[in-house]
Design a protein around this motif. Structure first.
Motif, PDB file in Angstrom:
ATOM      1  N   UNK A 149      -4.408  15.716  -0.356  1.00  0.00           N
ATOM      2  CA  UNK A 149      -3.181  15.816   0.778  1.00  0.00           C
ATOM      3  C   UNK A 149      -3.592  14.918   1.777  1.00  0.00           C
ATOM      4  N   UNK A 150      -4.743  14.201   2.068  1.00  0.00           N
ATOM      5  CA  UNK A 150      -4.481  13.767   3.601  1.00  0.00           C
ATOM      6  C   UNK A 150      -4.814  12.132   2.483  1.00  0.00           C
ATOM      7  N   UNK A 151      -4.243  11.679   1.644  1.00  0.00           N
ATOM      8  CA  UNK A 151      -3.697  10.657   0.401  1.00  0.00           C
ATOM      9  C   UNK A 151      -2.246  10.329   0.547  1.00  0.00           C
ATOM     10  N   UNK A 152      -2.227  11.951   0.737  1.00  0.00           N
ATOM     11  CA  UNK A 152      -0.407  11.870   0.897  1.00  0.00           C
ATOM     12  C   UNK A 152       0.482  11.763   2.039  1.00  0.00           C
ATOM     13  N   UNK A 153      -0.319  12.292   3.650  1.00  0.00           N
ATOM     14  CA  UNK A 153      -0.316  12.635   4.755  1.00  0.00           C
ATOM     15  C   UNK A 153      -0.083  10.808   4.800  1.00  0.00           C
ATOM     16  N   UNK A 154      -0.921  10.082   3.952  1.00  0.00           N
ATOM     17  CA  UNK A 154      -0.944   8.897   4.995  1.00  0.00           C
ATOM     18  C   UNK A 154       0.214   8.360   4.487  1.00  0.00           C
ATOM     19  N   UNK A 155       0.322   8.320   3.380  1.00  0.00           N
ATOM     20  CA  UNK A 155       1.726   7.272   2.350  1.00  0.00           C
ATOM     21  C   UNK A 155       2.981   7.986   3.298  1.00  0.00           C
ATOM     22  N   UNK A 156       3.056   9.099   3.751  1.00  0.00           N
ATOM     23  CA  UNK A 156       4.532   9.847   4.525  1.00  0.00           C
ATOM     24  C   UNK A 156       4.349   9.044   5.533  1.00  0.00           C
ATOM     25  N   UNK A 157       3.144   9.370   6.535  1.00  0.00           N
ATOM     26  CA  UNK A 157       3.345   8.238   7.597  1.00  0.00           C
ATOM     27  C   UNK A 157       3.293   7.131   7.922  1.00  0.00           C
ATOM     28  N   UNK A 158       3.276   6.213   6.833  1.00  0.00           N
ATOM     29  CA  UNK A 158       3.144   4.457   6.728  1.00  0.00           C
ATOM     30  C   UNK A 158       4.730   4.847   6.253  1.00  0.00           C
ATOM     31  N   UNK A 159       5.376   4.925   6.019  1.00  0.00           N
ATOM     32  CA  UNK A 159       6.435   5.755   5.474  1.00  0.00           C
ATOM     33  C   UNK A 159       7.741   6.041   5.983  1.00  0.00           C
ATOM     34  N   UNK A 160       7.256   7.104   7.021  1.00  0.00           N
ATOM     35  CA  UNK A 160       7.953   7.467   8.397  1.00  0.00           C
ATOM     36  C   UNK A 160       7.694   6.019   8.958  1.00  0.00           C
ATOM     37  N   UNK A 161       6.592   5.045   9.306  1.00  0.00           N
ATOM     38  CA  UNK A 161       6.603   4.615  10.574  1.00  0.00           C
ATOM     39  C   UNK A 161       7.173   3.181   9.878  1.00  0.00           C
ATOM     40  N   UNK A 162       7.999   3.066   9.174  1.00  0.00           N
ATOM     41  CA  UNK A 162       8.588   1.946   8.477  1.00  0.00           C
ATOM     42  C   UNK A 162       7.456   0.499   7.533  1.00  0.00           C
ATOM     43  N   UNK A 163       6.363   0.860   7.675  1.00  0.00           N
ATOM     44  CA  UNK A 163       5.746   0.360   6.585  1.00  0.00           C
ATOM     45  C   UNK A 163       5.878   0.364   5.062  1.00  0.00           C
ATOM     46  N   UNK A 164       6.734   1.176   4.721  1.00  0.00           N
ATOM     47  CA  UNK A 164       6.452   1.552   3.412  1.00  0.00           C
ATOM     48  C   UNK A 164       7.686   2.340   3.242  1.00  0.00           C
ATOM     49  N   UNK A 165       8.260   1.903   2.109  1.00  0.00           N
ATOM     50  CA  UNK A 165       9.707   2.344   1.044  1.00  0.00           C
ATOM     51  C   UNK A 165       9.732   2.997  -0.109  1.00  0.00           C
ATOM     52  N   UNK A 166       9.652   4.109  -0.239  1.00  0.00           N
ATOM     53  CA  UNK A 166      10.027   5.048  -1.894  1.00  0.00           C
ATOM     54  C   UNK A 166      11.026   4.394  -2.394  1.00  0.00           C
ATOM     55  N   UNK A 167      10.972   5.195  -3.621  1.00  0.00           N
ATOM     56  CA  UNK A 167      12.137   4.825  -4.730  1.00  0.00           C
ATOM     57  C   UNK A 167      13.142   6.204  -4.622  1.00  0.00           C
ATOM     58  N   UNK A 168      14.804   5.140  -3.879  1.00  0.00           N
ATOM     59  CA  UNK A 168      15.754   6.125  -3.731  1.00  0.00           C
ATOM     60  C   UNK A 168      16.803   6.261  -5.386  1.00  0.00           C
ATOM     61  N   UNK A 169      16.731   6.946  -6.408  1.00  0.00           N
ATOM     62  CA  UNK A 169      17.076   6.839  -7.902  1.00  0.00           C
ATOM     63  C   UNK A 169      19.290   6.522  -7.609  1.00  0.00           C
ATOM     64  N   UNK A 170      19.497   7.031  -6.419  1.00  0.00           N
ATOM     65  CA  UNK A 170      20.580   6.788  -6.036  1.00  0.00           C
ATOM     66  C   UNK A 170      21.384   7.348  -4.392  1.00  0.00           C
ATOM     67  N   UNK A 171      22.200   6.943  -3.938  1.00  0.00           N
ATOM     68  CA  UNK A 171      22.427   6.645  -2.382  1.00  0.00           C
ATOM     69  C   UNK A 171      22.423   8.269  -2.193  1.00  0.00           C
ATOM     70  N   UNK A 172      21.459   9.113  -1.550  1.00  0.00           N
ATOM     71  CA  UNK A 172      21.616  10.250  -1.055  1.00  0.00           C
ATOM     72  C   UNK A 172      20.298  10.986  -2.015  1.00  0.00           C
ATOM     73  N   UNK A 173      19.644  10.635  -2.308  1.00  0.00           N
ATOM     74  CA  UNK A 173      18.555  11.298  -3.279  1.00  0.00           C
ATOM     75  C   UNK A 173      17.607  10.850  -2.273  1.00  0.00           C
ATOM     76  N   UNK A 174      16.050  12.106  -1.777  1.00  0.00           N
ATOM     77  CA  UNK A 174      14.584  11.742  -0.498  1.00  0.00           C
ATOM     78  C   UNK A 174      14.459  10.633  -2.245  1.00  0.00           C
TER      79      UNK A 174
END
Length: 810
Positions: A149-174
């Motif tokens: 969960x420590x690694x997961x939290x790091x990735x979540x914070x990085x996305x929240x800060x705009x340094x990382x962006x995950x894949x949204x398979x369509x518009x409106x998808x998380x």
């Protein structure tokens, strides 16, 4: 030493303590662990990650245009459990808010470990490690995902800060930037230098603080189709991993299923073939082969079947492999298949062996995925799939487009099972349409048979219900609907509160979806004629039940199944299958050898039955079919005599085989006595509890509650010939003195369970009215008590009443 896998064996006392801690910890894990982690968390399945990964890979392969591309990085952790640093684990638990005492307990379990080495068979020395989680400890899986969960939290914070962006398979998808199943990790990000740098930073930090190490040689990366090959190589080199076009497998399942779907699952057929040919079917009894087929052979493809719909022809090929093994057809030998596979797949109580129809079971497994999308609409997988495929419609109604992924097409293929087996449970009735929705407990449509009256403005079920107290408006029902519909509606109990209408699974007593019940529905949907004929049966259902429940060896049960099915390899049956041979009986040489002749009409068989200590009931008449003979014995013999009857019949067949193949001349008295001895040996070898019949249970005496407490006894009364019943409640104190009581007449009662539930609800009402806070409730209905104690919402037929009781008890 790099290949060393230390395993620390835990003693019994430690495992008890560790299991207690693990049972407490797993309750709160769903609120602590990220939805992207599916391992060891209640309510999450490994198939969730597989489906999400397949959807994202489908999205990447479909993205052929645009400047923005995405990557998928699959990581392999080296010796994940053995590298966890203890200080990191301790700090993670503190950061997550665990109490100091709890942390000390956990760390005591983790750090009190030592290893010794076997040198020439003798234990030598001790090694006290300073990191790692021991294998075999019930706590270890939960502690590992706390660290992850420590690694997961790091990735979540990085996305929240705009340094990382995950894949949204369509518009409106998380957006999804990672999926984890224990140490299996999948990362998703934009295909640019910035996101790759963030991923590299996250991995370096995680390796430094936790002790984990990524195996770069086994890790790989793939990109969406709109990224140039040269750019792919540059980004892969920056991460130090190899670049692939797409991943063959993730968590054991293929990520890309092409047009030739059989080739994508060819490994299943190969694995099954190796299993079957390695078992040496000729060395196994029929009962042994039956167990192996059900528990191993037919279980091999289940994981794949929970995510993908295997082609019908592919399932037929698997069935053919299993059928060849069952009939001893190995290494190309041609053997007689005495019965069609469809008949072998019928339940045992209608003459089959209960083998699975793999295609029907595949649909049932996929129906479970669809049911979870409906019931757990807030889960990550439901939010992702809803955003892409059914944002504005119901999952059960949305059409399937040609551009959908094969995973989605597979899940949608099972919707017909859900439509055939689900119905609405009436809560408030505000969401249920009287004329269109399935809401009556009457298969197979679950809908009213009455047409909607012309000009009728009543459309919702809530308009058929009266308030204070909530009850059905019988006069209105009688004016609107046909009497059969009214009679069914009256059986539906109503809650006192306006609860939410819920979709329930009709073919389960608790209203919960089960793959077992869904398989029966799938069989009905795929082949209604076969199931209809098997349900009516041939009048021998009592015979099948007696055979399979008899206390005799399994191979003898299988022998009588063959005899009653008409597939015993007697000479007349072989002649019918174009095998030309002398059809005279080997024991008497007088008549054609049929099943009934060998076991009953033959003079040798008559002599055996005369010596058997069974009695004359049921075996002293003339019969024209084995069915009639067995049914007559079931009606006239005791359980013990019936067991001896079955064993004696098998002994006669064994004697016949000895004469045919070894030229042994059997004697009736020896055959009869050997059957009795074998049955006695079998009974003696069984556990004592297995030989007991139905027990007689004395009524439990009433016991006084503790001082200062009250005991509230509730009970209901109902007879099947009436639609009314009675409810009684008695309240007594710790001295047994009567405090209060209530007796009620209730109507529209259609089962004993319903009146017991109403009694429990009335008892709770009396306790609230009398302000009896310190009270113990007693009921003689275990099913109602278990339902009230359960933390999950009750979706059974009496669920509204049970939920009322739960609310009153709070």
């Amino acid at each position: 030493m790099t290949q060393l896998r230390p395993i620390s064996l835990c003693n019994v006392l430690f495992k008890i303590a560790s299991k207690v801690l693990a049972n407490r910890l797993k309750i709160i894990l769903p609120s602590l662990i990220s939805p992207s982690q599916s391992a060891f968390v209640s309510g999450r399945l490994i198939s969730d990650n597989s489906i999400l990964a397949a959807e994202i890979i489908h999205c990447l392969r479909s993205r052929r245009r645009g400047k923005k591309g995405f990557l998928a990085l699959k990581l392999d952790m080296s010796k994940a459990y053995d590298r966890i640093e203890w200080p990191f684990l301790e700090e993670m638990m503190k950061k997550l808010g665990f109490a100091e005492q709890w942390v000390r307990l956990i760390m005591t379990c983790v750090t009190t470990v030592s290893y010794s080495f076997l040198v020439h068979g003798s234990p030598c020395g001790y090694v006290n490690p300073s990191r790692g989680l021991r294998q075999g400890d019930p706590l270890s899986p939960y502690l590992f995902i706390l660290c992850a969960q420590g690694f997961s939290s790091f990735l979540t914070h990085a996305e929240r800060d705009g340094r990382l962006k995950g894949v949204s398979i369509c518009r409106g998808a998380p957006p999804i930037n990672h999926l984890m199943f224990a140490d299996d990790c999948y990362l998703f990000a934009r295909a640019n230098v910035g996101d790759c740098g963030t991923i590299k930073e996250a991995l370096s930090w995680y390796e430094w603080v936790s002790g984990q190490q990524v195996n770069l040689q086994k890790s790989a990366i793939c990109f969406s189709k709109n990224i140039k090959h040269q750019d792919q190589l540059v980004l892969a080199a920056s991460l130090g991993v190899s670049c692939v076009e797409h991943y063959d497998k993730y968590l054991g399942l293929p990520m890309v299923v092409g047009r030739n779907k059989g080739s994508s699952f060819a490994h299943l057929k190969e694995r099954l073939g190796k299993k079957l040919y390695g078992w040496k079917g000729k060395l196994l009894s029929g009962a042994g082969k039956e167990i192996l087929i059900k528990t191993v052979a037919q279980a091999l493809p289940l994981y794949s079947m929970s995510v993908y719909l295997l082609p019908k022809y592919f399932c037929d090929d698997l069935n053919r492999l299993i059928a060849d093994f069952w009939w001893n057809e190995n290494n190309g030998d041609r053997k007689i298949h005495w019965l069609a596979w469809d008949k072998l797949c019928q339940p045992k109580d209608v003459g089959g062996l209960g083998f699975r129809d793999l295609y029907a079971f595949n649909l049932a497994m996929l129906a479970k995925q669809g049911w979870r999308l409906i019931q757990y609409s807030d889960s990550l997988i439901a939010r992702v799939l809803r955003a892409k495929y059914f944002p504005d419609k119901s999952f059960l109604d949305v059409p399937v487009s040609d551009n959908s992924s094969y995973v989605w097409k597979s899940i949608c293929a099972a919707r017909k099972i859900l439509l055939q087996g689900s119905r609405w449970q009436v809560g408030s009735g505000a969401e249920i349409d009287i004329w269109k929705d399935p809401w009556l407990p009457r298969p197979s449509t679950f809908r009213v048979i009455s047409p909607k009256p012309t000009g009728c403005a009543i459309t919702k079920v809530k308009e058929l219900i009266l308030d204070h107290p909530r009850r059905w408006n019988i006069s209105l029902l009688s004016n609107l609907l046909y009497p059969p519909d009214v009679d069914v509606i009256r059986t539906l109990p109503l809650s006192f509160h306006h609860r939410v209408d819920a979709l329930i699974w009709h073919f389960d007593k608790k209203g919960q979806f089960t793959v077992k019940s869904a398989y029966k529905v799938a069989r009905t949907v795929l082949d209604p004629q076969t199931l209809a004929s098997s349900s009516t049966g041939n009048g021998f259902s009592k015979g099948w039940t007696a055979i399979w429940k008899a206390k005799i060896p399994s191979k003898i049960k299988l022998f009588w199944w063959k005899a009653c099915t008409g597939i015993l390899p007697t000479k007349d049956n072989l002649w019918k299958r174009k095998i030309h041979l002398d059809t005279c009986c080997d024991l008497c040489g007088a008549e054609m050898e049929s099943t009934l002749h060998v076991l009953w009409h033959c003079p040798f068989a008559r002599g055996v039955w005369a010596c058997a200590l069974i009695g004359s009931g049921g075996i002293s008449q003339q019969y024209h079919h084995v069915h009639d003979w067995v049914l007559s014995c079931i009606d006239h013999l005791s359980y013990a005599s019936l067991d001896l009857f079955f064993v004696t019949g098998w002994a006669i067949w064994e004697a016949r085989n000895g004469k045919l193949w070894n030229n042994q001349t059997p004697k009736p008295e020896f055959t009869s006595s050997s059957a009795a001895v074998r049955l006695l040996d079998f009974v003696r070898a069984r556990p004592q509890g297995a030989a007991l019949g139905r027990g007689c249970y004395a009524p439990q005496p009433w016991t006084k509650p503790c001082a200062g407490s009250l005991k509230i006894n509730v009970d209901g009364s109902w007879t099947a010939s009436n639609t009314y019943g009675g409810v009684g409640i008695v309240v007594r104190d710790s001295n047994g003195k009567f405090v209060a009581g209530r007796a009620l007449y209730v109507d529209n009662v259609f089962s004993a369970l319903q009146v017991e539930a109403m009694a429990a609800r009335e008892g709770a009402i009396l306790a609230v009215e009398g302000d009896f806070n310190n009270a113990i409730f007693e009921s003689d209905s275990l099913q109602i008590v278990s339902a009230i104690r359960s933390s999950s919402v009750d979706r059974s037929n009496v669920g509204p009443v049970v939920e009322d009781t739960k609310a009153l008890l709070t």
